[in-house]
Design an enzyme around this catalytic site. Sequence first.
Site: not given
Ligand code: GLA
Length: 385
Positions: A162, A174, A224, A124, A38, A129-130, A35-36
Amino acid sequence: MENDELRAKFLERYGESEEAIHHYFAPGRVNLIGEHIDYNGGHVLPAAIGMGVHMMLRADDSSQLRIASTLDDIEHRFSVEEALALEASGQWYDYVLGVLQELHRRGVPVSGADILLDSDLPIGAGLSSSAAVEVVTAYAVMRMANHPVDRRELAILCQLVENRHVGVNCGIMDQYAVANGKAGHAMLLDCDAIESEYIPVDLGDYQLLILHTNKPRKLVESKYNERRAECDQALAILGAQREISYLCEAEFEELELVSDPVIKRRLRHVITEEWRVLLSVEALKSGEIEQFGQLLTASHSSLRDDYEVSGDELDALVDLSLDWKGCIGARMTGAGFGGCAIALIHRDSVKGFAEYLKEGYEARTGLMAGVYETVISDGVVLVDG
Ligand code: GLA
């Protein structure tokens, strides 16, 4: 919604015509671990899920676009020319128009069309979903135009939409997961090279559950971006000493170079999360599911304490899960600050767990938790037509 039902809704709204109606589906995604990282050039391990976004599309040679969603039942009309020039305005159809604009820029013909979207992803929930709307649009329009579809390129295009059109500074995870998912497999995605390997997800006696906080996600975007800026700061500090292009290349010893305690914690999460992903893949490959579960839990602690992107509701879901005898691991998933967690629960106790969790969560937060059994599925697909 099933194909027949959605087709009937489409005809009710737009009427019959000579042209064929095509039904496409793009899944949501869940990130198992990583997580966090990418956007720090690391490895992540997402999987596409059974819930997602359906699109019914009927192209024609008019120059009108009609777009509606079953969720709000409002029809939006644009001329193609208008759609290709409109800036994002905070509407869900920004994702559709952004993709059309980017495809047009690349020479893919965009014609008139009637479009109806439907989603069975909890709203949400942070299950992408986006990304699903972007990917399903790009896939559908490219197929309609007989344009060859390269799923890696598709994901990169949607991430660009995006970032530039919608204005969300997300990484590649994603869109990549939604475009490239494979039933029964997660993707070990190298976010620097944007290349992946399918990893079979065989959890033995355990079931992967998605737990939804049902907490409206606020501040996600600003927090973020704040985290991304903190990572840039860490990279600049390490970059002053040696050549380094992504934070995930950092060595644990380099933590000593950072004196600011906040930046140091962020860096520690990035370094240790990258390890946990690679260890998780080893654990999955060798069937050590309990070890995998422990890595999930360790990831949560790191996201809560070092990266500080969890929150009371996500922590409540994870704590309650870990107190359950049949649970071998749990963590928040996605960007954080609300959204969903995942938990590995013994198959024999899933039903009891769901009741226990809902009760405990409501008592602790006043909110109702959602509990979903995860089916790991294929990426975007033509369903019918
Ligand atoms: C969101 C972002 C991803 C990633 C995650 C955290 O989903 O769209 O690119 O950074 O947060 O891992």
